[in-house]
Design a protein around this motif. Structure first.
Motif, PDB file in Angstrom:
ATOM      1  N   LEU A 236       0.809  -1.211   0.000  1.00 31.99           N
ATOM      2  CA  LEU A 236       0.000   0.000   0.000  1.00 31.99           C
ATOM      3  C   LEU A 236       0.844   1.264   0.000  1.00 31.99           C
ATOM      4  O   LEU A 236       0.446   2.274  -0.570  1.00 31.99           O
ATOM      5  N   SER A 237       2.014   1.209   0.621  1.00 28.70           N
ATOM      6  CA  SER A 237       2.828   2.416   0.714  1.00 28.70           C
ATOM      7  C   SER A 237       3.327   2.881  -0.644  1.00 28.70           C
ATOM      8  O   SER A 237       3.704   4.026  -0.805  1.00 28.70           O
ATOM      9  N   SER A 238       3.294   2.015  -1.645  1.00 32.69           N
ATOM     10  CA  SER A 238       3.729   2.423  -2.977  1.00 32.69           C
ATOM     11  C   SER A 238       2.554   2.836  -3.852  1.00 32.69           C
ATOM     12  O   SER A 238       2.742   3.286  -4.970  1.00 32.69           O
ATOM     13  N   ALA A 239       1.320   2.697  -3.354  1.00 37.45           N
ATOM     14  CA  ALA A 239       0.136   3.046  -4.134  1.00 37.45           C
ATOM     15  C   ALA A 239      -0.110   4.549  -4.076  1.00 37.45           C
ATOM     16  O   ALA A 239       0.338   5.232  -3.169  1.00 37.45           O
ATOM     17  N   SER A 240      -0.849   5.068  -5.057  1.00 36.60           N
ATOM     18  CA  SER A 240      -1.193   6.490  -5.093  1.00 36.60           C
ATOM     19  C   SER A 240      -2.542   6.699  -4.429  1.00 36.60           C
ATOM     20  O   SER A 240      -3.561   6.865  -5.072  1.00 36.60           O
ATOM     21  N   LEU A 241      -2.541   6.698  -3.120  1.00 36.89           N
ATOM     22  CA  LEU A 241      -3.740   6.879  -2.320  1.00 36.89           C
ATOM     23  C   LEU A 241      -3.485   7.969  -1.304  1.00 36.89           C
ATOM     24  O   LEU A 241      -2.341   8.292  -1.009  1.00 36.89           O
ATOM     25  N   PRO A 242      -4.541   8.547  -0.730  1.00 34.35           N
ATOM     26  CA  PRO A 242      -4.314   9.526   0.338  1.00 34.35           C
ATOM     27  C   PRO A 242      -3.658   8.854   1.542  1.00 34.35           C
ATOM     28  O   PRO A 242      -3.715   7.641   1.691  1.00 34.35           O
ATOM     29  N   ALA A 243      -3.050   9.662   2.396  1.00 30.93           N
ATOM     30  CA  ALA A 243      -2.407   9.119   3.594  1.00 30.93           C
ATOM     31  C   ALA A 243      -3.429   8.343   4.411  1.00 30.93           C
ATOM     32  O   ALA A 243      -4.577   8.749   4.533  1.00 30.93           O
ATOM     33  N   ALA A 244      -2.998   7.229   4.968  1.00 32.80           N
ATOM     34  CA  ALA A 244      -3.904   6.370   5.728  1.00 32.80           C
ATOM     35  C   ALA A 244      -3.298   6.039   7.079  1.00 32.80           C
ATOM     36  O   ALA A 244      -2.088   5.944   7.213  1.00 32.80           O
ATOM     37  N   ARG A 245      -4.164   5.845   8.057  1.00 33.74           N
ATOM     38  CA  ARG A 245      -3.761   5.425   9.402  1.00 33.74           C
ATOM     39  C   ARG A 245      -4.684   4.284   9.781  1.00 33.74           C
ATOM     40  O   ARG A 245      -5.899   4.441   9.799  1.00 33.74           O
ATOM     41  N   MET A 246      -4.105   3.134  10.069  1.00 36.25           N
ATOM     42  CA  MET A 246      -4.901   1.972  10.405  1.00 36.25           C
ATOM     43  C   MET A 246      -4.432   1.407  11.742  1.00 36.25           C
ATOM     44  O   MET A 246      -3.253   1.110  11.911  1.00 36.25           O
TER      45      MET A 246
ATOM     46  N   HIS B 197      11.830  -3.409  13.021  1.00 40.63           N
ATOM     47  CA  HIS B 197      13.113  -3.825  12.437  1.00 40.63           C
ATOM     48  C   HIS B 197      13.168  -3.497  10.945  1.00 40.63           C
ATOM     49  O   HIS B 197      14.218  -3.113  10.429  1.00 40.63           O
ATOM     50  N   GLN B 198      12.043  -3.619  10.259  1.00 39.13           N
ATOM     51  CA  GLN B 198      11.978  -3.328   8.828  1.00 39.13           C
ATOM     52  C   GLN B 198      11.804  -1.844   8.541  1.00 39.13           C
ATOM     53  O   GLN B 198      11.822  -1.432   7.392  1.00 39.13           O
ATOM     54  N   GLY B 199      11.619  -1.054   9.574  1.00 41.68           N
ATOM     55  CA  GLY B 199      11.472   0.389   9.384  1.00 41.68           C
ATOM     56  C   GLY B 199      10.105   0.821   8.898  1.00 41.68           C
ATOM     57  O   GLY B 199       9.960   1.909   8.351  1.00 41.68           O
ATOM     58  N   LEU B 200       9.090  -0.010   9.099  1.00 45.28           N
ATOM     59  CA  LEU B 200       7.739   0.374   8.691  1.00 45.28           C
ATOM     60  C   LEU B 200       7.268   1.554   9.539  1.00 45.28           C
ATOM     61  O   LEU B 200       7.576   1.631  10.730  1.00 45.28           O
ATOM     62  N   PRO B 201       6.526   2.475   8.936  1.00 46.15           N
ATOM     63  CA  PRO B 201       6.060   3.645   9.694  1.00 46.15           C
ATOM     64  C   PRO B 201       4.919   3.273  10.645  1.00 46.15           C
ATOM     65  O   PRO B 201       3.830   2.912  10.226  1.00 46.15           O
ATOM     66  N   LEU B 202       5.206   3.349  11.933  1.00 44.32           N
ATOM     67  CA  LEU B 202       4.228   3.053  12.967  1.00 44.32           C
ATOM     68  C   LEU B 202       4.052   4.276  13.855  1.00 44.32           C
ATOM     69  O   LEU B 202       4.982   5.057  14.041  1.00 44.32           O
TER      70      LEU B 202
ATOM     71  N   ARG C 244      -1.235  -3.810  35.381  1.00 46.84           N
ATOM     72  CA  ARG C 244      -1.285  -4.245  33.977  1.00 46.84           C
ATOM     73  C   ARG C 244      -2.542  -3.764  33.275  1.00 46.84           C
ATOM     74  O   ARG C 244      -2.643  -3.866  32.060  1.00 46.84           O
ATOM     75  N   GLN C 245      -3.481  -3.226  34.027  1.00 45.35           N
ATOM     76  CA  GLN C 245      -4.747  -2.745  33.459  1.00 45.35           C
ATOM     77  C   GLN C 245      -4.818  -1.216  33.378  1.00 45.35           C
ATOM     78  O   GLN C 245      -5.843  -0.672  33.003  1.00 45.35           O
ATOM     79  N   ARG C 246      -3.737  -0.535  33.735  1.00 50.34           N
ATOM     80  CA  ARG C 246      -3.806   0.929  33.852  1.00 50.34           C
ATOM     81  C   ARG C 246      -3.596   1.676  32.541  1.00 50.34           C
ATOM     82  O   ARG C 246      -4.198   2.724  32.324  1.00 50.34           O
ATOM     83  N   ILE C 247      -2.725   1.181  31.682  1.00 49.47           N
ATOM     84  CA  ILE C 247      -2.405   1.898  30.437  1.00 49.47           C
ATOM     85  C   ILE C 247      -2.581   0.952  29.262  1.00 49.47           C
ATOM     86  O   ILE C 247      -2.062  -0.160  29.266  1.00 49.47           O
ATOM     87  N   GLU C 248      -3.312   1.418  28.258  1.00 54.24           N
ATOM     88  CA  GLU C 248      -3.438   0.672  27.012  1.00 54.24           C
ATOM     89  C   GLU C 248      -2.771   1.484  25.902  1.00 54.24           C
ATOM     90  O   GLU C 248      -2.947   2.702  25.825  1.00 54.24           O
ATOM     91  N   ILE C 249      -1.999   0.793  25.086  1.00 55.73           N
ATOM     92  CA  ILE C 249      -1.281   1.414  23.967  1.00 55.73           C
ATOM     93  C   ILE C 249      -1.942   0.984  22.666  1.00 55.73           C
ATOM     94  O   ILE C 249      -2.218  -0.198  22.455  1.00 55.73           O
ATOM     95  N   GLU C 250      -2.170   1.946  21.801  1.00 56.50           N
ATOM     96  CA  GLU C 250      -2.743   1.695  20.481  1.00 56.50           C
ATOM     97  C   GLU C 250      -1.669   1.958  19.436  1.00 56.50           C
ATOM     98  O   GLU C 250      -1.047   3.016  19.453  1.00 56.50           O
ATOM     99  N   VAL C 251      -1.444   0.991  18.561  1.00 56.63           N
ATOM    100  CA  VAL C 251      -0.429   1.128  17.520  1.00 56.63           C
ATOM    101  C   VAL C 251      -1.115   1.186  16.173  1.00 56.63           C
ATOM    102  O   VAL C 251      -1.975   0.348  15.868  1.00 56.63           O
ATOM    103  N   SER C 252      -0.732   2.167  15.377  1.00 58.85           N
ATOM    104  CA  SER C 252      -1.280   2.337  14.039  1.00 58.85           C
ATOM    105  C   SER C 252      -0.175   2.233  13.015  1.00 58.85           C
ATOM    106  O   SER C 252       0.975   2.622  13.278  1.00 58.85           O
ATOM    107  N   ALA C 253      -0.525   1.708  11.874  1.00 52.97           N
ATOM    108  CA  ALA C 253       0.395   1.685  10.735  1.00 52.97           C
ATOM    109  C   ALA C 253       0.072   2.907   9.887  1.00 52.97           C
ATOM    110  O   ALA C 253      -1.103   3.204   9.641  1.00 52.97           O
ATOM    111  N   LEU C 254       1.086   3.603   9.479  1.00 52.62           N
ATOM    112  CA  LEU C 254       0.914   4.784   8.643  1.00 52.62           C
ATOM    113  C   LEU C 254       1.383   4.461   7.244  1.00 52.62           C
ATOM    114  O   LEU C 254       2.463   3.879   7.059  1.00 52.62           O
TER     115      LEU C 254
END
Length: 126
Positions: free
Chosen positions: A14-24, A92-97, A111-121
């Motif tokens: 997807l990163s090589s496609a001509s699409l608007p910026a995406a966050r998933m 390790h692969q340098g993907l934009p996160l 262990r229940q106090r903080i939740e982290i959300e990770v998105s791929a850009l």
């Protein structure tokens, strides 16, 4: 996490496609190690939505795929071992996160106090 392992290679295409910026959003995980790092010290200053940085910790004696979670230069803790494999490979692969604090709650179990959300850009050219 099988879903994340399948999704991350698709992001390269997807990163090589001509699409608007995406966050998933690809993962939500609790923070591991809350009581062993700076999280208790900075707890009152944390806010939902705060950006956090992810960093590989390949020298970790307990987990060769350990992923650290930093807030304003302070180590808050780690992503749980059972949740870090796909993200460690992506880092390790340098993907934009991008990672953020998605939930804070005063809970007796640290262990229940903080939740982290990770998105791929996927930054795309038009």
């Amino acid at each position: 996490m099988r879903f994340a392992r399948r999704l991350l290679p698709c992001l390269l295409v997807l990163s090589s496609a001509s699409l608007p910026a995406a966050r998933m959003i690809i993962q939500r995980s609790p923070l591991a190690g809350f009581t062993h790092h700076a999280a208790p010290e900075v707890w009152a200053r944390l806010s939902e939505g705060d950006r956090v940085e992810l960093a590989l910790d390949s020298r970790n004696p307990h987990d060769s795929q350990a992923v650290q979670v930093h807030w304003q230069g302070r180590l808050l803790g780690y992503l749980p071992r059972q949740d870090n494999g796909a993200l460690a490979r992506a880092l390790h692969q340098g993907l934009p996160l991008e990672a953020r604090i998605s939930r804070l709650r005063p809970h007796p179990d640290p262990r229940q106090r903080i939740e982290i959300e990770v998105s791929a850009l996927a930054a795309h050219g038009g």
